[in-house]
Design a protein around this motif. Structure first.
Motif, PDB file in Angstrom:
ATOM      1  N   ALA A  72      -2.275   2.097  -2.808  1.00 10.87           N
ATOM      2  CA  ALA A  72      -3.527   1.350  -2.657  1.00 10.87           C
ATOM      3  C   ALA A  72      -4.135   1.635  -1.288  1.00 10.87           C
ATOM      4  O   ALA A  72      -3.454   2.035  -0.339  1.00 10.87           O
ATOM      5  CB  ALA A  72      -3.265  -0.147  -2.818  1.00 10.87           C
ATOM      6  N   GLU A  96       2.227   2.082 -10.993  1.00  7.92           N
ATOM      7  CA  GLU A  96       1.803   1.249  -9.866  1.00  7.92           C
ATOM      8  C   GLU A  96       1.891  -0.242 -10.215  1.00  7.92           C
ATOM      9  O   GLU A  96       2.309  -1.056  -9.384  1.00  7.92           O
ATOM     10  CB  GLU A  96       0.375   1.613  -9.460  1.00  7.92           C
ATOM     11  N   LEU A  97       1.490  -0.581 -11.452  1.00  7.78           N
ATOM     12  CA  LEU A  97       1.579  -1.983 -11.860  1.00  7.78           C
ATOM     13  C   LEU A  97       3.030  -2.455 -11.923  1.00  7.78           C
ATOM     14  O   LEU A  97       3.348  -3.581 -11.533  1.00  7.78           O
ATOM     15  CB  LEU A  97       0.919  -2.171 -13.230  1.00  7.78           C
ATOM     16  N   LEU A 141       5.572  -1.282 -10.123  1.00  7.81           N
ATOM     17  CA  LEU A 141       6.058  -1.451  -8.751  1.00  7.81           C
ATOM     18  C   LEU A 141       5.478  -2.709  -8.115  1.00  7.81           C
ATOM     19  O   LEU A 141       6.163  -3.425  -7.375  1.00  7.81           O
ATOM     20  CB  LEU A 141       5.695  -0.211  -7.929  1.00  7.81           C
ATOM     21  N   LEU A 142       4.205  -2.974  -8.396  1.00  2.14           N
ATOM     22  CA  LEU A 142       3.577  -4.185  -7.873  1.00  2.14           C
ATOM     23  C   LEU A 142       4.299  -5.427  -8.394  1.00  2.14           C
ATOM     24  O   LEU A 142       4.568  -6.374  -7.636  1.00  2.14           O
ATOM     25  CB  LEU A 142       2.101  -4.216  -8.278  1.00  2.14           C
ATOM     26  N   THR A 202       2.284   1.610  -3.829  1.00  2.00           N
ATOM     27  CA  THR A 202       1.322   1.777  -4.924  1.00  2.00           C
ATOM     28  C   THR A 202       0.234   2.788  -4.634  1.00  2.00           C
ATOM     29  O   THR A 202      -0.526   3.139  -5.540  1.00  2.00           O
ATOM     30  CB  THR A 202       0.659   0.429  -5.260  1.00  2.00           C
ATOM     31  N   PRO A 213      -5.207   2.952 -10.333  1.00  2.00           N
ATOM     32  CA  PRO A 213      -3.799   2.636 -10.557  1.00  2.00           C
ATOM     33  C   PRO A 213      -3.400   2.845 -12.018  1.00  2.00           C
ATOM     34  O   PRO A 213      -4.213   2.692 -12.933  1.00  2.00           O
ATOM     35  CB  PRO A 213      -3.696   1.156 -10.170  1.00  2.00           C
ATOM     36  N   THR A 235       0.834  -1.210   0.000  1.00  2.00           N
ATOM     37  CA  THR A 235       0.000   0.000   0.000  1.00  2.00           C
ATOM     38  C   THR A 235       0.863   1.252   0.000  1.00  2.00           C
ATOM     39  O   THR A 235       0.503   2.267  -0.607  1.00  2.00           O
ATOM     40  CB  THR A 235      -0.931   0.006   1.223  1.00  2.00           C
ATOM     41  N   ALA A 250      -3.458  -5.565  -4.457  1.00  6.91           N
ATOM     42  CA  ALA A 250      -3.534  -4.144  -4.119  1.00  6.91           C
ATOM     43  C   ALA A 250      -4.960  -3.686  -4.408  1.00  6.91           C
ATOM     44  O   ALA A 250      -5.437  -3.808  -5.538  1.00  6.91           O
ATOM     45  CB  ALA A 250      -2.533  -3.329  -4.928  1.00  6.91           C
TER      46      ALA A 250
END
Length: 622
Positions: A169, A265-266, A268-269, A167, A261, A164, A254
């Motif tokens: 989230a 973000e994707l 980093l996830l 990202t 997102p 979290t 997330a």
């Protein structure tokens, strides 16, 4: 046909200018407006009808001297990019970035082309890059924190919390894959009551992700029926697969309720999920080692992975059968000494190649109670070979197919555009070259397909005796008609000895070297091709009078994805694979390619091939 083509080109150019997001203004040498596109109308407020043929006062009075100095610099050579100010029709002063270059007609400067865009766009891009850099630095810190933990519950909670944080989230969770089931083992900003929830893997989002073959995905449909709906306002789930050694281990969720997102973000996830798989794998291995000490011998001996136990000084105490098989070193030759590979710190992974050529993935975990280190390693040679074979196949397909296609397209375009201006011999020569290159293209496809099926580490070639002079003649046939600015001279002595190699691979090498000679001598000049025998070899050189190559770049240009960083070569585009493939093909058939300065300026590319012996036989190579 010529009038039609000119009209079509003019329409295309007008459409490009009209579609440009940047304000494009072309001036003659007296600074009278020649071109004023739609973006210029929007940016400065004047219409094209109001400004064409006039001098528009967009330059503030206090910057007139600067503007004239910049135009003078552009007129005498070069391109200028500067941040400055310009005035709108309503008097508003704009902070802009302006790129100015010369408008050339033939060899003379007819005016100037100015491309304007708001400096705010540069600042916004800079802010996005800075944010990305901050997140990447934070990811590094987070990964270090996670890998520092060896207790599984602490690792899982740290992963969910970090998810979290990185990202943005609103909540997160981590699930483990247990056979055909998923178990929710960690949550953050969600009720503790949902921990331990079990669901079927195949009907879950993780199962859906596995079936796509990807590592991340977004889902926004049917979320109300999932346990994650405990988060109020949930509208999107980003899912990242965690794997260890290529095996799916679990997944990160997330959950987004307030923001949407994006690709950052994707990304980093995906990165965090990869590190999480390793961290969870290490933590669980450590937990099992402590809990199952009584029966570790059976597990130790039966493991398909190599496992070693080291003392505090790094000496081997135990060495399982798989370790002996993977390294070809029996236990009695290793125990008491150091392992035959470096050992990474706990929580980290190291990939290492043994002297035998095998590649290993090595991880370790420390047993705090004894101070010993448990090292786990596995043979990943097959995966490495497949990865390298895939890289080579993609590189060859996307770039080396281009060489014969470019020549076919060039000759076809020449025939279409200049048919009436060419003699019968020139037309016949062009058609012959198209046929030759089409044949080469078909043979190259056969070789690529064979190489892909075999998973070869280098291009498949066939070493045989062939006439290099004939290949040079075929490669240079008809080249003079491709460019009005270049002179092509070919000097190949009669009786040039035959060579040992692959005629098709040599066609590709010669074609690429000639293509580069034309490409990197845009102002024209001599393209010279010479060949001679020397000390058991046959040497071919391709000379040009172009932009040249800096001394420190003459080896780097043969590496993958590398172009010379200095000089004018960067402006010619490309991703830097052509010369890498040229050298690979030359070496695969026992030859060599190198770059040298040409006396008098430009570049000399040198191909060395082995001279054919009097008696020999054809031998396939890889």
């Amino acid at each position: 046909m010529g009038d039609y083509r000119a009209s079509s080109d003019q329409e295309t150019a007008s459409a490009v200018l009209a579609s440009s997001p940047n304000a494009v203004v072309a001036l003659d040498r007296d600074q009278t407006v020649l071109v004023w596109n739609l973006a210029a109308e929007r940016l400065f407020g004047w219409t094209a009808e109001e400004v064409l043929g006039r001098r528009v006062p967009i330059v503030p009075g206090e910057l007139t001297a600067e503007h004239n100095a910049v135009l003078e610099r552009v007129r005498t050579g070069g391109q200028v990019s500067l941040r400055t100010k310009r005035v709108r029709s309503d008097g508003t002063v704009l902070d802009l970035r302006v790129d100015i270059s010369a408008l050339r007609q033939g060899s003379s400067v007819a005016g100037y082309v100015c491309v304007h865009h708001l400096a705010e766009a540069d600042e916004a891009a800079g802010q996005r890059m800075a944010r990305r850099a901050r997140l990447v630095r934070r990811l590094t810190d987070v990964v270090g924190d996670i890998n520092a933990e060896l207790e599984l519950p602490a690792v899982l909670d740290r992963i969910s919390a970090s998810l979290t944080e990185l990202t943005g989230a609103d909540a997160g969770g981590f699930v483990l894959i247990e056979g055909d089931l998923l178990r929710l083992v960690s949550t953050y900003q969600l009720p503790d009551s949902i921990r331990g929830t079990v669901t079927d893997l195949h009907t879950s989002l993780v199962g859906k992700l596995l079936r796509t073959g990807k590592t991340v995905m977004l889902e926004s449909q049917g979320l109300d029926e999932l346990v994650w709906a405990e988060l109020s306002g949930l509208h999107t789930i980003a899912l990242g697969l965690a794997a260890v050694g290529g095996r799916p281990y679990g997944a990160l969720y997330a959950l987004f309720a307030r923001r949407k997102p994006g690709h950052v973000e994707l990304e980093l996830l995906e990165l965090l999920a990869g590190h999480a798989g390793i961290a969870v794998g290490n933590a669980m291995a450590y937990q099992d080692a402590v809990r199952q000490r009584a029966h570790e011998r059976a597990i130790f001996d039966a493991s398909a992975d190599g496992i070693a136990v080291l003392d505090g000084a790094g000496r081997v105490l135990r060495w399982n059968p798989a370790a002996a098989e993977i390294t070809a070193m029996p236990a009695d030759s290793v125990i008491g000494g150091h392992p035959p590979f470096p050992v990474p710190d706990p929580g980290e992974k190291l990939t290492f190649q043994l002297d035998t050529g095998r590649w290993l993935d090595v991880v370790s975990a420390r047993i705090e109670e004894t101070g010993e280190l448990v090292v786990d390693f596995r043979d990943v040679s097959t995966a490495k070979a497949l990865e390298e074979a895939k890289d080579l196949f993609l590189a060859t397909t996307s770039h080396e197919l281009r060489t014969p296609i470019t020549i076919v397209r060039g000759f076809a375009s020449t025939l279409a555009a200049r048919w009436d201006k060419l003699s019968d011999d020139e037309r016949r020569s062009a058609v012959h070259t198209i046929a030759e290159r089409s044949r080469s293209l078909a043979q190259l496809m056969d070789h690529l397909l064979l190489g892909a099926r075999a998973g070869a580490e280098e291009p498949a070639v066939r070493v045989e005796t062939f006439d290099l002079a004939e290949r040079i003649s075929a490669a240079t046939l008809g080249l003079p008609v491709l460019s009005d600015r270049h002179r092509v001279e070919v000097r190949v002595p009669d009786g040039l000895p035959p060579v040992r190699g692959d005629a098709l691979a040599t066609d590709i090498v010669l074609g690429q070297l000639l293509e580069n000679a034309f490409k990197y001598s845009p102002e024209g000049g001599l393209i010279g091709v010479q060949a001679w025998a020397e000390d058991g070899t046959v040497i071919v050189v391709v000379d040009d009078e172009g932009v040249g190559i800096a001394a420190h770049d003459r080896e780097r240009i043969f590496e993958r994805f590398v172009q010379a960083d200095s000089g004018d070569r960067r402006r010619f585009g490309g991703v830097g694979l052509g010369l890498y493939i040229v050298r690979s093909l030359a070496r695969a058939q026992g030859g060599e390619v190198s770059a040298h300065p040409r006396p008098g300026g430009g570049t000399r590319m040198k191909l060395v091939m082995g001279r054919a012996p009097t008696i020999g036989s054809d031998t396939p190579m890889r």
